[in-house]
Design an enzyme around this catalytic site. Structure first.
Site, PDB file in Angstrom:
ATOM      1  N   ASP A 108      26.297  25.615  13.863  1.00 52.92           N
ATOM      2  CA  ASP A 108      27.294  26.613  13.498  1.00 52.92           C
ATOM      3  C   ASP A 108      28.197  26.760  14.713  1.00 52.92           C
ATOM      4  O   ASP A 108      27.749  27.204  15.775  1.00 52.92           O
ATOM      5  CB  ASP A 108      26.604  27.930  13.160  1.00 52.92           C
ATOM      6  CG  ASP A 108      27.575  29.071  12.891  1.00 52.92           C
ATOM      7  OD1 ASP A 108      28.799  28.884  13.048  1.00 52.92           O
ATOM      8  OD2 ASP A 108      27.105  30.177  12.545  1.00 52.92           O
ATOM      9  N   VAL A 109      29.479  26.380  14.582  1.00 57.01           N
ATOM     10  CA  VAL A 109      30.351  26.384  15.757  1.00 57.01           C
ATOM     11  C   VAL A 109      30.560  27.785  16.312  1.00 57.01           C
ATOM     12  O   VAL A 109      30.933  27.944  17.480  1.00 57.01           O
ATOM     13  CB  VAL A 109      31.716  25.733  15.444  1.00 57.01           C
ATOM     14  CG1 VAL A 109      31.546  24.270  15.080  1.00 57.01           C
ATOM     15  CG2 VAL A 109      32.463  26.495  14.357  1.00 57.01           C
ATOM     16  N   ASN A 136      37.876  20.966  14.178  1.00 58.48           N
ATOM     17  CA  ASN A 136      38.361  21.015  12.798  1.00 58.48           C
ATOM     18  C   ASN A 136      37.629  22.048  11.945  1.00 58.48           C
ATOM     19  O   ASN A 136      38.169  22.499  10.927  1.00 58.48           O
ATOM     20  CB  ASN A 136      38.224  19.628  12.159  1.00 58.48           C
ATOM     21  CG  ASN A 136      38.478  19.660  10.672  1.00 58.48           C
ATOM     22  OD1 ASN A 136      39.597  19.848  10.217  1.00 58.48           O
ATOM     23  ND2 ASN A 136      37.402  19.499   9.888  1.00 58.48           N
ATOM     24  N   TYR A 148      42.459  35.139   8.402  1.00 58.91           N
ATOM     25  CA  TYR A 148      42.577  33.691   8.639  1.00 58.91           C
ATOM     26  C   TYR A 148      43.824  33.396   9.463  1.00 58.91           C
ATOM     27  O   TYR A 148      43.784  32.637  10.441  1.00 58.91           O
ATOM     28  CB  TYR A 148      42.634  32.978   7.296  1.00 58.91           C
ATOM     29  CG  TYR A 148      42.849  31.490   7.376  1.00 58.91           C
ATOM     30  CD1 TYR A 148      41.804  30.625   7.706  1.00 58.91           C
ATOM     31  CD2 TYR A 148      44.091  30.925   7.096  1.00 58.91           C
ATOM     32  CE1 TYR A 148      42.002  29.254   7.770  1.00 58.91           C
ATOM     33  CE2 TYR A 148      44.299  29.562   7.149  1.00 58.91           C
ATOM     34  CZ  TYR A 148      43.255  28.726   7.492  1.00 58.91           C
ATOM     35  OH  TYR A 148      43.452  27.375   7.550  1.00 58.91           O
ATOM     36  N   LYS A 197      44.091  31.705  13.216  1.00 62.09           N
ATOM     37  CA  LYS A 197      44.826  30.467  13.473  1.00 62.09           C
ATOM     38  C   LYS A 197      45.970  30.683  14.464  1.00 62.09           C
ATOM     39  O   LYS A 197      46.282  29.794  15.261  1.00 62.09           O
ATOM     40  CB  LYS A 197      45.350  29.888  12.164  1.00 62.09           C
ATOM     41  CG  LYS A 197      44.249  29.358  11.239  1.00 62.09           C
ATOM     42  CD  LYS A 197      43.421  28.256  11.894  1.00 62.09           C
ATOM     43  CE  LYS A 197      42.454  27.607  10.905  1.00 62.09           C
ATOM     44  NZ  LYS A 197      41.644  26.531  11.520  1.00 62.09           N
TER      45      LYS A 197
END
Length: 260
Positions: free
Chosen positions: A65-66, A92, A157, A161
């Site tokens: 899990d990043v 990614n 989100y 980003k």
């Protein structure tokens, strides 16, 4: 004795979120350029299946899990035992969940930041010391057009980003003199499983046909189409190949002209 003259021969690339879609396309493209590629995903079974499909002994699978610093560090250590230090890092892994701002809960907000922003930070933090020690590195963060502009109902989100792009620019400046480049690619709506699920949701909620649902998503894209995963992979590969050394700190939109 033959010599491997592929541009990325001898380089170890690690791609997160590599079990499908954009990540899998990037892994294949880097393999095609001669790199040894570690595919990292949340579930070992899924990412191992993806690596097996590539039919290349230079593809290796690990799970983490990043958003977990400890899990990601352990996975990168395992990858290093197989292929050596990471020369190319492709951040990614990502997740997109929509909700109106007034209905968003803390769990959704924290999840979007954990995967999309903290996960990118964790990856860079773990590989950068060895890149600095060797005076070489290529880091590409897969952001989104949502990191360059706003979209309704994806505030968390989009915020994450935007953070990825800020992180990209700052780290690029820190390491610009060390033969390490740090860039972001920003795809628009791309033909992935996640987007196909979104299309299905639009159909279910509005009664639109599939083509009408796609038209809603690509309305801001002047080419009026979904981006192909291979197009994103080609841009990522270019940023890692010899000849792109002066490209750093950039956020490249892959969106059919949506971002000018």
């Amino acid at each position: 004795m033959s010599t491997n003259t592929s541009p990325l021969a001898g380089k170890h690339a690690l791609v997160t979120g590599a079990s499908r879609g954009i990540g899998l396309a990037i892994a294949q493209r880097l393999l095609d350029e001669g790199a040894r590629v570690t595919l990292l995903g949340r579930q070992l079974s899924s990412v191992s299946e993806a690596a097996a499909k590539l039919s290349n002994t230079d593809a290796f699978a690990v799970a983490a899990d990043v958003g977990s610093r400890e899990q990601l560090r352990a996975a990168i250590d395992v990858a290093g035992d197989r292929f050596g230090p990471v020369d190319i890092l492709i951040n990614n892994a990502g997740q997109a969940v929509s909700a109106p701002m007034h209905k968003m809960d803390d769990a959704l907000w924290n999840a979007m930041l954990s995967v999309n922003l903290t996960g990118t930070y964790n990856g860079i933090r773990h590989v950068l010391p060895s890149m600095l020690a060797r005076d070489f590195g290529r880091i590409v963060n897969v952001a989104s057009t949502a990191g360059l502009k706003g979209y309704p109902y994806v505030a968390a989100y989009s915020a994450a980003k935007h953070g990825v792009i800020g992180l990209t620019r700052s780290v690029a400046l820190e390491v610009a003199g060390r033969n390490i480049t740090v860039n972001a690619v920003c795809p628009g709506y791309t033909d992935t499983d996640i987007v196909r699920e979104t299309i299905g949701n639009i159909q279910a909620k509005t009664g639109r046909s599939e083509s009408e649902a796609i038209a809603v998503l690509v309305d801001h894209n002047p080419q009026r189409r979904l981006i192909r995963c291979e197009e994103v992979a080609n841009a990522v590969a270019w940023l890692c190949l010899p000849g792109s050394e002066s490209i750093t700190g950039q956020s490249i939109a892959i969106a059919g002209g949506e971002i000018m």
